[in-house]
Write a protein that holds these residues in place. Structure first.
Motif, mmCIF file in Angstrom:
data_model
loop_
_atom_site.group_PDB
_atom_site.id
_atom_site.type_symbol
_atom_site.label_atom_id
_atom_site.label_comp_id
_atom_site.label_asym_id
_atom_site.label_seq_id
_atom_site.Cartn_x
_atom_site.Cartn_y
_atom_site.Cartn_z
ATOM 1 N N GLU A 167 -16.090 28.044 36.035
ATOM 2 C CA GLU A 167 -16.681 26.951 36.802
ATOM 3 C C GLU A 167 -16.370 25.629 36.131
ATOM 4 O OE1 GLU A 167 -18.468 25.966 40.236
ATOM 5 O OE2 GLU A 167 -18.242 27.984 39.488
ATOM 6 N N PRO A 168 -15.629 24.732 36.801
ATOM 7 C CA PRO A 168 -15.304 23.470 36.209
ATOM 8 C C PRO A 168 -16.475 22.519 36.187
ATOM 9 C CG PRO A 168 -14.113 23.808 38.259
ATOM 10 C CD PRO A 168 -15.042 24.947 38.072
ATOM 11 N N ASP A 169 -16.226 21.323 35.663
ATOM 12 C CA ASP A 169 -17.256 20.308 35.574
ATOM 13 C C ASP A 169 -17.565 19.750 36.952
ATOM 14 O OD1 ASP A 169 -15.759 19.113 32.527
ATOM 15 O OD2 ASP A 169 -17.269 20.666 32.852
ATOM 16 N N SER A 170 -18.490 18.820 36.988
ATOM 17 C CA SER A 170 -18.890 18.229 38.254
ATOM 18 C C SER A 170 -17.880 17.177 38.687
ATOM 19 C CB SER A 170 -20.278 17.593 38.098
ATOM 20 O OG SER A 170 -20.236 16.591 37.110
ATOM 21 N N GLY A 171 -18.172 16.526 39.859
ATOM 22 C CA GLY A 171 -17.324 15.449 40.321
ATOM 23 C C GLY A 171 -16.067 15.942 40.983
ATOM 24 N N ARG A 172 -14.986 15.196 40.739
ATOM 25 C CA ARG A 172 -13.722 15.512 41.381
ATOM 26 C C ARG A 172 -13.217 16.886 40.988
ATOM 27 N NH1 ARG A 172 -9.148 11.040 40.975
ATOM 28 N NH2 ARG A 172 -10.831 9.942 42.060
ATOM 29 N N GLY A 173 -13.439 17.294 39.725
ATOM 30 C CA GLY A 173 -13.019 18.626 39.291
ATOM 31 C C GLY A 173 -13.690 19.722 40.084
ATOM 32 N N ARG A 174 -14.967 19.503 40.454
ATOM 33 C CA ARG A 174 -15.672 20.498 41.255
ATOM 34 C C ARG A 174 -15.076 20.609 42.644
ATOM 35 N NH1 ARG A 174 -21.908 19.458 42.272
ATOM 36 N NH2 ARG A 174 -21.031 17.780 43.530
ATOM 37 N N MET A 175 -14.667 19.467 43.218
ATOM 38 C CA MET A 175 -14.096 19.491 44.553
ATOM 39 C C MET A 175 -12.800 20.296 44.597
ATOM 40 S SD MET A 175 -12.794 16.347 46.994
ATOM 41 C CE MET A 175 -14.428 15.653 47.191
ATOM 42 N N PHE A 176 -11.989 20.227 43.544
ATOM 43 C CA PHE A 176 -10.677 20.863 43.552
ATOM 44 C C PHE A 176 -10.595 22.054 42.593
ATOM 45 C CE2 PHE A 176 -9.927 16.409 44.760
ATOM 46 C CZ PHE A 176 -9.303 16.606 45.975
ATOM 47 N N ARG A 177 -11.741 22.686 42.312
ATOM 48 C CA ARG A 177 -11.743 23.715 41.281
ATOM 49 C C ARG A 177 -10.902 24.939 41.644
ATOM 50 N NH1 ARG A 177 -16.883 23.268 43.339
ATOM 51 N NH2 ARG A 177 -17.766 25.046 44.460
ATOM 52 N N SER A 178 -10.739 25.236 42.938
ATOM 53 C CA SER A 178 -9.928 26.396 43.315
ATOM 54 C C SER A 178 -8.472 26.231 42.902
ATOM 55 C CB SER A 178 -10.001 26.618 44.831
ATOM 56 O OG SER A 178 -11.306 26.937 45.231
ATOM 57 N N LEU A 179 -8.012 24.989 42.742
ATOM 58 C CA LEU A 179 -6.620 24.748 42.366
ATOM 59 C C LEU A 179 -6.337 25.136 40.919
ATOM 60 C CD1 LEU A 179 -5.985 21.331 44.150
ATOM 61 C CD2 LEU A 179 -5.154 23.592 44.827
ATOM 62 N N ARG A 180 -7.359 25.502 40.171
ATOM 63 C CA ARG A 180 -7.118 26.018 38.824
ATOM 64 C C ARG A 180 -6.430 27.377 38.857
ATOM 65 N NH1 ARG A 180 -12.036 24.453 34.706
ATOM 66 N NH2 ARG A 180 -11.936 22.190 35.026
ATOM 67 N N GLU A 181 -6.508 28.035 39.996
ATOM 68 C CA GLU A 181 -5.824 29.315 40.151
ATOM 69 C C GLU A 181 -4.346 29.068 40.474
ATOM 70 O OE1 GLU A 181 -6.753 32.314 39.655
ATOM 71 O OE2 GLU A 181 -8.925 32.066 39.414
ATOM 72 N N ALA B 80 -17.427 19.232 52.654
ATOM 73 C CA ALA B 80 -17.689 20.662 52.482
ATOM 74 C C ALA B 80 -17.200 21.146 51.132
ATOM 75 C CB ALA B 80 -17.012 21.450 53.601
ATOM 76 N N ALA B 81 -16.058 20.633 50.659
ATOM 77 C CA ALA B 81 -15.529 21.045 49.358
ATOM 78 C C ALA B 81 -16.440 20.599 48.228
ATOM 79 C CB ALA B 81 -14.123 20.457 49.168
ATOM 80 N N ARG B 82 -17.032 19.438 48.356
ATOM 81 C CA ARG B 82 -17.919 18.941 47.297
ATOM 82 C C ARG B 82 -19.217 19.736 47.218
ATOM 83 N NH1 ARG B 82 -16.946 14.266 44.701
ATOM 84 N NH2 ARG B 82 -19.145 14.121 44.178
ATOM 85 N N ARG B 83 -19.740 20.134 48.370
ATOM 86 C CA ARG B 83 -21.034 20.827 48.346
ATOM 87 C C ARG B 83 -20.876 22.340 48.240
ATOM 88 N NH1 ARG B 83 -21.231 18.828 53.818
ATOM 89 N NH2 ARG B 83 -20.519 20.435 55.255
ATOM 90 N N ALA B 84 -19.623 22.856 48.293
ATOM 91 C CA ALA B 84 -19.413 24.300 48.267
ATOM 92 C C ALA B 84 -19.807 24.862 46.911
ATOM 93 C CB ALA B 84 -17.953 24.636 48.564
ATOM 94 N N GLY B 85 -20.866 25.603 46.882
ATOM 95 C CA GLY B 85 -21.311 26.251 45.666
ATOM 96 C C GLY B 85 -22.307 27.325 46.034
ATOM 97 N N ALA C 213 -12.902 25.284 52.080
ATOM 98 C CA ALA C 213 -12.996 23.848 52.353
ATOM 99 C C ALA C 213 -11.678 23.140 52.025
ATOM 100 C CB ALA C 213 -14.143 23.244 51.553
ATOM 101 N N LEU C 214 -11.040 23.526 50.904
ATOM 102 C CA LEU C 214 -9.759 22.911 50.563
ATOM 103 C C LEU C 214 -8.685 23.267 51.593
ATOM 104 C CD1 LEU C 214 -9.505 23.227 46.668
ATOM 105 C CD2 LEU C 214 -10.149 21.252 48.042
ATOM 106 N N ASN C 215 -8.718 24.494 52.097
ATOM 107 C CA ASN C 215 -7.786 24.856 53.169
ATOM 108 C C ASN C 215 -7.995 23.962 54.388
ATOM 109 O OD1 ASN C 215 -6.662 26.900 51.669
ATOM 110 N ND2 ASN C 215 -7.790 28.545 52.676
ATOM 111 N N SER C 216 -9.251 23.678 54.691
ATOM 112 C CA SER C 216 -9.545 22.792 55.814
ATOM 113 C C SER C 216 -9.049 21.380 55.538
ATOM 114 C CB SER C 216 -11.060 22.770 56.081
ATOM 115 O OG SER C 216 -11.512 24.044 56.473
ATOM 116 N N MET C 217 -9.173 20.924 54.293
ATOM 117 C CA MET C 217 -8.646 19.609 53.935
ATOM 118 C C MET C 217 -7.137 19.570 54.133
ATOM 119 S SD MET C 217 -10.814 18.583 50.514
ATOM 120 C CE MET C 217 -9.867 17.072 50.302
ATOM 121 N N THR C 218 -6.452 20.626 53.664
ATOM 122 C CA THR C 218 -4.997 20.701 53.833
ATOM 123 C C THR C 218 -4.624 20.684 55.311
ATOM 124 O OG1 THR C 218 -4.782 21.966 51.774
ATOM 125 C CG2 THR C 218 -2.948 22.066 53.318
ATOM 126 N N PHE C 219 -5.339 21.509 56.072
ATOM 127 C CA PHE C 219 -5.094 21.604 57.508
ATOM 128 C C PHE C 219 -5.233 20.251 58.186
ATOM 129 C CE2 PHE C 219 -6.633 22.342 61.824
ATOM 130 C CZ PHE C 219 -5.705 23.262 62.317
#
Length: 431
Positions: free
Chosen positions: A19-33, A299-304, A167-173
């Protein structure tokens, strides 16, 4: 439910990503994969091409048919008809075979459809029946693409990061939905529709490359289900035994079928109501996409954790009201501005619904459940496309949006009432 464990990998579906830190890192945490980064990068390119083709195909149909909304409705119906016929079986296929390899084949086939239509158009040979035929073939590939791709997301990021990845997929879409139609509108005006189809065909190579570069050992795979007959029936039985899941799926069908016929509705509104050219149509799609991108980012920011069912039904109700209001805007500019909150509301609803369904089902049946989800989400488009074309033909270009918005509002209210009666209060979370 017990399943055999004859296929496993270094990771299992129960492992959680750090689990990454808060803020922008939290929004894009799936990209760590690493695997998901490859996938997301390819999707940005490929989906931009897809939206360029959608805009170009709608415009080409209107040109070939003399501006007929009914002809456009037929094209939409043919493209989404295979979803009704094949998506459930595609879900069975997703549970049985390697999803990454399936996606390589399907994406390559979709790219070839774009190249074929582009070659016909550039060569001056294209006719309306050819557009219909290639829309049908593309729909066949898309029927398998949707459930495989949806159920593959959790294998790339793991259950803990699934809401964020959705949520990130939706952002990309929706980033592609902003860029694609806007670019297509300019290109159609300058060089015509044919080159747009060719560019989309070539863009499919990006997602195929991303899939090929993935490391299969880093996927979060669950054990393969048992082989044999009755697997589709088993998946349907699993869903029917869970009333809350049934209500969400019915709502998804209503939102998509009656409320989300944006592309063909906007083409008619731009051309026949506000008398705009292809660039004006592209800007309407872009205005909607600004809202959907904003909704996906929120949605990406609140996804938890698991999404709230209140968000699913509240988002649907807001979408219905806002779409009906947008349909009554008196000018092109006010109509475009009204599409931004429409986009935020529909993305809030659909993102929450997607994550709700995926997180509330057994991994062994996820492919089949997502096959049903995508059949309902996309399979109603033939009905919606024909209804939208008929309403625009009989009344005017605004009618499909007004009727669709009121239909979605009614479905949301009815679904919420069903859950309230069953549970004596709408549950806060799915699952």
């Amino acid at each position: 439910m017990s399943v055999p464990t004859h296929r496993t990998t270094e990771r299992t579906s129960g492992e959680a990503s750090p689990e990454p830190d808060s803020g922008r890192g939290r929004m894009f945490r799936s990209l760590r994969e690493r695997n998901y980064r490859y996938y997301a990068a390819g999707q940005v390119v490929s989906l931009t091409g897809t939206w360029m083709q959608r805009a170009a195909q709608d415009w080409l149909v209107l040109e070939l048919s003399g501006g007929s909304p009914a002809a456009l409705g037929v094209a939409v119906a043919l493209q989404f008809l295979p979803t009704m016929l094949f998506t459930l079986y595609a879900g069975v296929t997703a549970d049985r075979f390697d999803k990454r390899r399936l996606l390589v084949v399907v994406q390559a086939g979709m790219g070839l459809c774009g190249l074929a239509l582009g070659a016909l158009d550039v060569g001056g040979l294209v006719e309306l029946w050819q557009v219909y035929l290639l829309a049908l073939v593309l729909g066949c590939f898309a029927a398998f693409d949707a459930p495989v791709r949806q159920s593959f997301v959790v294998e790339m990021v793991g259950p803990a990061q699934l809401p964020n990845a959705v949520a990130l997929n939706s952002m990309t879409f929706n980033l592609a939905r902003i860029v694609g139609p806007a670019v297509a509108g300019v290109l159609i005006t300058v060089i015509g529709t044919g080159p747009v189809f060719l560019l989309n065909g070539l863009s499919s190579a990006a997602v195929v490359l991303g899939l090929v570069l993935m490391d299969p050992r880093r996927l979060y795979r669950s054990a393969a289900p048992a082989q044999g007959r009755g697997r589709l029936r088993e998946g349907l039985g699993y869903v029917s035994a869970r009333p809350e899941l049934v209500v969400v799926l019915v709502l998804v069908f209503c939102v998509s079928t009656f409320g989300m016929n944006f592309e063909n509705a906007f083409a008619v509104v731009a051309r026949n109501v506000f008398h705009r050219d292809a660039a004006g149509y592209g800007l309407l799609i872009t205005a909607l996409a600004v809202g959907t991108l904003t909704g996906a980012a929120l949605a990406a920011r609140r996804a938890g954790g698991r999404p709230r069912l209140r968000l699913v039904f509240g988002g649907a109700a807001a979408f219905g009201v806002l779409e009906a209001l947008a349909s009554q805007m008196p000018t092109y500019r006010s109509f475009a501005v009204a599409l931004v909150p429409v986009g935020i509301a529909v993305m809030t609803c659909t993102t929450a619904a997607n994550a709700t369904v995926q997180l509330s089902v057994d991994p062994a049946v996820r492919g089949r459940v997502m096959g049903l989800y995508m059949m309902l989400f996309l399979g109603g488009r033939p009905i919606g496309g024909l209804l939208s074309g008929w309403l625009a033909e009989i009344f005017d270009g605004r009618a499909p949006l007004l009727v669709g918005g009121l239909g979605v509002l009614s479905a949301s209210a009815l679904g919420a009432m069903v859950l309230l009666r069953r549970n004596h209060g709408l549950p806060k979370r799915a699952g």
